[in-house]
Design an enzyme around this catalytic site. Structure first.
Site, PDB file in Angstrom:
ATOM      1  N   HIS A  42      -6.424  10.158   1.395  1.00 43.92           N
ATOM      2  CA  HIS A  42      -5.979   9.162   0.424  1.00 43.92           C
ATOM      3  C   HIS A  42      -6.715   9.482  -0.882  1.00 43.92           C
ATOM      4  O   HIS A  42      -7.849   9.983  -0.848  1.00 43.92           O
ATOM      5  CB  HIS A  42      -6.400   7.793   0.961  1.00 43.92           C
ATOM      6  CG  HIS A  42      -5.934   6.607   0.174  1.00 43.92           C
ATOM      7  ND1 HIS A  42      -6.511   6.233  -1.007  1.00 43.92           N
ATOM      8  CD2 HIS A  42      -4.952   5.698   0.418  1.00 43.92           C
ATOM      9  CE1 HIS A  42      -5.911   5.143  -1.457  1.00 43.92           C
ATOM     10  NE2 HIS A  42      -4.955   4.797  -0.610  1.00 43.92           N
ATOM     11  N   CYS A  62      -0.428   7.139  -2.133  1.00 48.33           N
ATOM     12  CA  CYS A  62      -1.740   7.538  -2.678  1.00 48.33           C
ATOM     13  C   CYS A  62      -2.255   8.800  -1.992  1.00 48.33           C
ATOM     14  O   CYS A  62      -3.459   8.925  -1.727  1.00 48.33           O
ATOM     15  CB  CYS A  62      -2.778   6.429  -2.549  1.00 48.33           C
ATOM     16  SG  CYS A  62      -2.339   4.957  -3.444  1.00 48.33           S
ATOM     17  N   GLN A 111      -8.016   3.049   7.529  1.00 47.61           N
ATOM     18  CA  GLN A 111      -6.923   2.836   8.487  1.00 47.61           C
ATOM     19  C   GLN A 111      -7.447   2.697   9.911  1.00 47.61           C
ATOM     20  O   GLN A 111      -7.061   1.789  10.639  1.00 47.61           O
ATOM     21  CB  GLN A 111      -5.927   4.010   8.433  1.00 47.61           C
ATOM     22  CG  GLN A 111      -5.167   4.119   7.126  1.00 47.61           C
ATOM     23  CD  GLN A 111      -4.250   2.932   6.870  1.00 47.61           C
ATOM     24  OE1 GLN A 111      -3.739   2.311   7.800  1.00 47.61           O
ATOM     25  NE2 GLN A 111      -4.046   2.604   5.617  1.00 47.61           N
ATOM     26  N   ASP A 148     -13.808   7.966   6.081  1.00 46.42           N
ATOM     27  CA  ASP A 148     -12.969   6.940   5.477  1.00 46.42           C
ATOM     28  C   ASP A 148     -12.232   6.256   6.628  1.00 46.42           C
ATOM     29  O   ASP A 148     -11.275   6.803   7.179  1.00 46.42           O
ATOM     30  CB  ASP A 148     -11.992   7.617   4.504  1.00 46.42           C
ATOM     31  CG  ASP A 148     -10.929   6.650   3.982  1.00 46.42           C
ATOM     32  OD1 ASP A 148     -10.868   5.503   4.473  1.00 46.42           O
ATOM     33  OD2 ASP A 148     -10.160   7.047   3.105  1.00 46.42           O
ATOM     34  N   LYS A 184      -7.364  -4.721   5.503  1.00 43.35           N
ATOM     35  CA  LYS A 184      -6.465  -3.987   6.396  1.00 43.35           C
ATOM     36  C   LYS A 184      -6.671  -4.406   7.848  1.00 43.35           C
ATOM     37  O   LYS A 184      -5.989  -3.926   8.743  1.00 43.35           O
ATOM     38  CB  LYS A 184      -6.703  -2.489   6.256  1.00 43.35           C
ATOM     39  CG  LYS A 184      -6.369  -1.986   4.846  1.00 43.35           C
ATOM     40  CD  LYS A 184      -6.046  -0.536   4.826  1.00 43.35           C
ATOM     41  CE  LYS A 184      -6.129   0.052   3.447  1.00 43.35           C
ATOM     42  NZ  LYS A 184      -4.832   0.040   2.741  1.00 43.35           N
TER      43      LYS A 184
HETATM   44  N1  PLP Z   1      -8.420   5.318   2.469  1.00 43.40           N
HETATM   45  C1  PLP Z   1      -7.308   5.163   3.182  1.00 43.40           C
HETATM   46  C2  PLP Z   1      -7.008   6.112   4.297  1.00 43.40           C
HETATM   47  C3  PLP Z   1      -6.442   4.115   2.886  1.00 43.40           C
HETATM   48  O1  PLP Z   1      -5.318   3.956   3.587  1.00 43.40           O
HETATM   49  C4  PLP Z   1      -6.759   3.232   1.821  1.00 43.40           C
HETATM   50  C5  PLP Z   1      -5.823   2.147   1.443  1.00 43.40           C
HETATM   51  O2  PLP Z   1      -4.640   2.274   1.564  1.00 43.40           O
HETATM   52  C6  PLP Z   1      -7.939   3.429   1.123  1.00 43.40           C
HETATM   53  C7  PLP Z   1      -8.750   4.477   1.469  1.00 43.40           C
HETATM   54  C8  PLP Z   1      -8.340   2.523   0.000  1.00 43.40           C
HETATM   55  O3  PLP Z   1      -8.649   1.262   0.490  1.00 43.40           O
HETATM   56  P1  PLP Z   1      -8.833   0.030  -0.509  1.00 43.40           P
HETATM   57  O4  PLP Z   1      -7.593  -0.027  -1.349  1.00 43.40           O
HETATM   58  O5  PLP Z   1      -8.974  -1.139   0.401  1.00 43.40           O
HETATM   59  O6  PLP Z   1     -10.052   0.301  -1.313  1.00 43.40           O
END
Ligand code: PLP
Length: 423
Positions: A121, A380, A213, A210, A236
């Site tokens: 992401h 993203c 998910q 990260d 999430k």
């Molecule tokens: N990393 C992953 C794999 C994600 O799916 C997301 C959000 O969609 C993020 C990071 C970013 O998370 P946040 O928008 O809660 O900061």
């Protein structure tokens, strides 16, 4: 199917969208909230609202106990050694940026290397890109295999004497691929980045996960996957927006310079200097999202009642049903893990696809007309989309409150797309 009837715990499912029952298939973007989470946040404001760590008065003490109680809950949830290793942030994005601009600024220098994967992401890519640009460091990428899995066997070859960090998602938000973090930790260890384990001191190569998910669907166990940094988001996993978690192994957190300056993160301030607060408050400058953190506590309680083994099984089963249904639509292209029909073992509750000759946004609009909420776009993850050879996909993502009727509704709505566009 497990979790039958739990939709009633989620007030949003009482409403309709475009005159139809709401079929929410966008949980990878953000999850819906159960009544218990909404009530916990409301009760905080109605009964307890005060700032934390500041007041001698009863409300402030109660608010502090509630806030710190959730920190302890999060510690136990991921199996951290102490609550001092848990920093509350605004979300995964801020958690990762915190690491990049503190640990990264301090430890990455010219010629050093950071490894990410082709699945990232933007939140776990752009902060490292920028850090590497600032420091004249090198960003390396674990490649994707044709079947939508990461080529983890290539990781060993990417690690060298200048590697300082391996920063990976545990579950792709765009195509659902699950990355075997336990194996990643082992490979990093074998490459000389030893002692990644909890209590094992600080290793040369750090591992950041990260978990935005994955943690929502599978939890996380640091004793099994002893990583150095773990980032995830409350929103999430049934919790409120604006709250994130950053776990950092104490030995590393102790050496990191502050992220932001101000109240709360200081112990003592003179006109010309300041002394930093203890961990983890040193990294929580200003008034935090107290009510949001309290809501996260209620979300964890709710998820624990369901059980994470059951949650992952449930989400995968629904994704499996969706894959099966989608495969009956002529020409439909699915992206994501494939391994001789065992895709469900490599993916979470996410299915990404395209209808031939129809723009994903058009698919999304027609589905929305039918009350079916999906995400369309690049999710993203533009470099990943480029590798997959498309600009955008339609993504359905499942969570605890979905059931087979949602898969059926999505399939019926998709038939409309086929009818309208004469596919
Ligand atoms: N990393 C992953 C794999 C994600 O799916 C997301 C959000 O969609 C993020 C990071 C970013 O998370 P946040 O928008 O809660 O900061």
């Amino acid at each position: 199917m497990m979790f039958n009837g739990i939709k009633k715990d989620f007030p949003i499912f009482d409403r309709e969208v475009n005159g139809k029952r709401l079929v929410y298939l966008d949980s990878a973007s953000t999850s819906q909230k159960p009544r218990s989470v909404i009530d916990a946040e409301k009760a905080f404001y109605e009964r307890m609202n005060a700032n934390v760590h500041r007041g001698i008065h009863a409300l402030s003490q109660e608010a502090t106990a509630a806030y710190e109680g959730v920190r302890e809950k999060v510690r136990a949830f991921i199996g951290a050694r102490e609550a001092g290793e848990i920093v509350f942030t605004r979300g995964t994005t801020e958690s990762i940026n915190l690491v990049a601009s503190t640990w990264g600024e301090q430890n990455i220098s010219e010629g050093d290397e950071i490894v990410v994967s082709a699945l990232e992401h933007h939140s776990n890519l752009v902060p490292w890109q920028q850090l590497c640009k600032r420091k004249k460091a090198l960003l390396k990428v674990i490649p994707l295999l044709k079947n939508g899995l990461l080529n983890i066997d290539a990781l060993g070859g990417l690690l060298g004497p200048r590697t300082k960090l391996v920063a990976l998602t545990q579950m792709s938000n765009a195509i659902g691929t699950i990355v075997p973090i336990k194996k990643v930790v082992q490979i990093v260890r074998d490459a000389g980045g030893a002692a990644v384990g909890a209590g094992g001191g600080s290793a040369r190569i750090k591992v950041l996960v990260d978990g935005a998910q994955s943690v929502a669907h599978a939890g996380f166990d640091l004793s099994e996957m002893p990583v150095d940094f773990l980032a995830f988001s409350s929103h999430k996993m049934l919790g409120p927006t604006g709250v994130g978690v950053l776990y950092v192994k104490r030995e590393i957190l102790e050496t990191m310079p502050p992220y932001q300056f101000g109240g709360e993160m200081v112990k003592e301030v003179s006109q010309t200097d300041a002394k930093w607060n203890d961990l983890p408050w040193r990294f929580e400058a200003g008034t935090p999202n107290i009510a949001g953190v309290v809501g996260l506590g209620a979300a964890l309680d709710y998820l624990h009642k369901l059980g994470f083994d059951a949650i992952l099984k449930h989400d995968r089963e629904l994704a499996g049903c969706a894959r099966e249904k989608l495969s009956q639509f002529p020409g439909l292209v699915m992206y994501g893990p494939e391994d001789g029909g065992r895709a469900e073992l490599m993916a979470g509750g996410i299915v990404s696809f395209n209808v031939p000759g129809v723009h994903p946004h058009d698919v999304g609009s027609i589905l929305d007309n039918e009350g079916v909420a999906v995400r369309t776009g690049h999710h993203c993850a533009q470099p990943l989309m480029e590798r997959l050879g498309c600009d955008a996909t339609v993504r359905v993502s499942f969570y605890v409150y979905n059931d087979i009727s949602d898969v059926d509704a999505a399939a019926l709505a998709l038939q409309k797309v086929y009818d309208i566009f004469n596919v």
